[in-house]
Design an enzyme around this catalytic site. Sequence first.
Site, mmCIF file in Angstrom:
data_model
loop_
_atom_site.group_PDB
_atom_site.id
_atom_site.type_symbol
_atom_site.label_atom_id
_atom_site.label_comp_id
_atom_site.label_asym_id
_atom_site.label_seq_id
_atom_site.Cartn_x
_atom_site.Cartn_y
_atom_site.Cartn_z
ATOM 1 N N GLU A 1 0.834 -1.193 0.000
ATOM 2 C CA GLU A 1 0.000 0.000 0.000
ATOM 3 C C GLU A 1 0.876 1.254 0.000
ATOM 4 O OE1 GLU A 1 -3.695 1.632 2.824
ATOM 5 O OE2 GLU A 1 -2.394 -0.015 3.500
ATOM 6 N N CYS B 1 -5.561 -3.301 2.006
ATOM 7 C CA CYS B 1 -5.407 -3.416 3.450
ATOM 8 C C CYS B 1 -6.719 -3.601 4.206
ATOM 9 C CB CYS B 1 -4.634 -2.212 3.976
ATOM 10 S SG CYS B 1 -3.902 -2.508 5.616
ATOM 11 N N LYS C 1 -9.163 2.435 -2.438
ATOM 12 C CA LYS C 1 -9.481 1.717 -1.208
ATOM 13 C C LYS C 1 -10.924 2.010 -0.799
ATOM 14 C CE LYS C 1 -7.323 1.008 3.368
ATOM 15 N NZ LYS C 1 -6.133 1.379 4.162
#
Length: 641
Positions: A46, A171, A115
């Site tokens: 990330e 994540c 994300k």
Amino acid sequence: MNFGFVRVAAAVPALKVANCEYNTGEIIKICKEAERQRVQFVVFPELAVTAYSCGDLFLQKSLQDGAIKGLERILTETESLDCVIIIGMPLVVNNRMYNCGVAMKSGKLLGAVPKSFIPNYSEFYERRWFCSGLDKRNETINLLGNSIPFGTDVLFEAENMGGLCFGMEICEDLWVPAPPSSEQAVNGAVLLFNLSASNELVGKHEYRESMINMQSAKCAAAYVYSSSGPHESTTDLVFGGHALISEYGSLLAQSRRFSFEEQLIAGDVDIERLINERLKNSGFTHAATGRSFRKASFDIKELDTDKLLRKTDPHPFVPSNPEARNVRCEEIFSIQTSGLMKRLRHTGLDKCVIGISGGLDSTLALLVIAKAYDSLGLDRRNIHAVTMPGFGTSSNTLGNSLELMRLMEVTTCQIDIREACLKHFEDIGHDAGIYDVTYENVQARERTQILMDKANKLGGLVIGTGDLSELALGWCTYNGDHMSMYAVNTGVPKTLVRYLVQWAADHVFAEETRKVLLSILDTPISPELLPTDEAGEIAQKTEDIVGPYELHDFFLYHMVRYGAAPSKILFLARQAFGGKYGEDIIDKWLKAFLRRFFSQQFKRSCLPDGPKVGSISLSPRGDWRMPSDADARGWLADLEK
């Protein structure tokens, strides 16, 4: 041929916080190493271009511009590479900043995925800088002069490889109750990539690993995870550089945590296996999803390798770890025992009849019956064990039979079948000196007739002893040892029978019983239907006739469990047994397996009841519904090809 294997990698580069030029150089270096290793997909952590721990520097124009310049440099310097590269970086879109995964190949951008779930609790404070991409759908953005799909509805498809499709999440997306990767999988993604920056806490890595394995299993996918390493800022947190590759719940590769050296872990994932799982799983075939996905297309070179970056287990039914194997044996023994106990309770019968040959299968079946009787509080004297020596019975196996029955404290009976068989030969006009299939099967059916009639006389059940491997090969006499009233070994492959008997000898029964069980384990596998040699020893050895059971169990596992083509099974067998069997030997017995497996289905179509104990069953009422007159030529042709 690549047989459906794809080589993936997770990278943990060295970095300097907020130094995009340095980070870009490290990313490019690893990309070139991945190409050298024939990697087809490589994922980075990330925000790898900037580093994850930049804090309020994310709001600085200099860092934002540096990230874009870094992306441009990566595109330029990887233009000659064939692998798909997935990097993490911040993107400003319509005056909002997103934490994105960007996919590219051969110098061309494929798309960007923001994300979805932005953590803002405990040590995480991402909402200060980043917006959620949940509402980003059906959008395109202009990035470095390229119009590319942008949003959480983007999947990536390799059109030249049968629609090989991948998705990505970032994540926190994995840690929520309904990860985006679940919907991506239902919509075709068999490769799932996670760009992460997961800090280290005591015990967190174990939970992280179990979660990744579980998600790959639930999604019937390969999950490739890369997390930021210890070069991130340690103002308040430490990052370990945890990278993992998991396929359908099994870990293929894992990085060393807390290493300051750059890392690249690679593994070959079996896409054909994953697709086969999905074809059988109603959760995929009948899944409803409320979201539609766009697919960005690309082409990729097929994996060309003679050696896989994964272990091919030669004994897929048998755990290699002794502790795990003991646990597995105990569970299987419990399943067998429980199945028989239920049948005895249901029928109200307290008597069983079993033929004891002194071989592994009948030994295991007797141990199961004894345990079931003990658990039900029944008298073992109601177990009627019959040993029936014939023309091929050796003194060793007969002695082991009698000793085992004595030690198990069951009712023992010895009936010599030779005279009855000779009379039957006379009745049907068969020359007793001709050792053909009639000579052999007369003995098997004579034994079954004795057992069935004895069970009728006593009012009991005949317990079958044949195993899964014999059913696959048809290595049983139709309406002979093929038949019983309940078959306790029907789900246990031959390679596992041996370990079950060994486990019982080591963990269940007393020392005196253990000695005879070890003697049985040392006896060659044989139906003992042909006369013994001059020394009275076994002359007819099963594996000399049908081939090594460890090969047949390997073939059975990959054909039935994963629907693998014979050519792929051959390739895998060479990986697994290359140091033990030559290619011509493997090829010979695989052809024999295919011919027997197809031609002997009629025996499996009328099997007695018996418990399934593992992932494979050949019961016509359960896992395996195959026509008895199916033609094997297509499978044999694939092998020749």
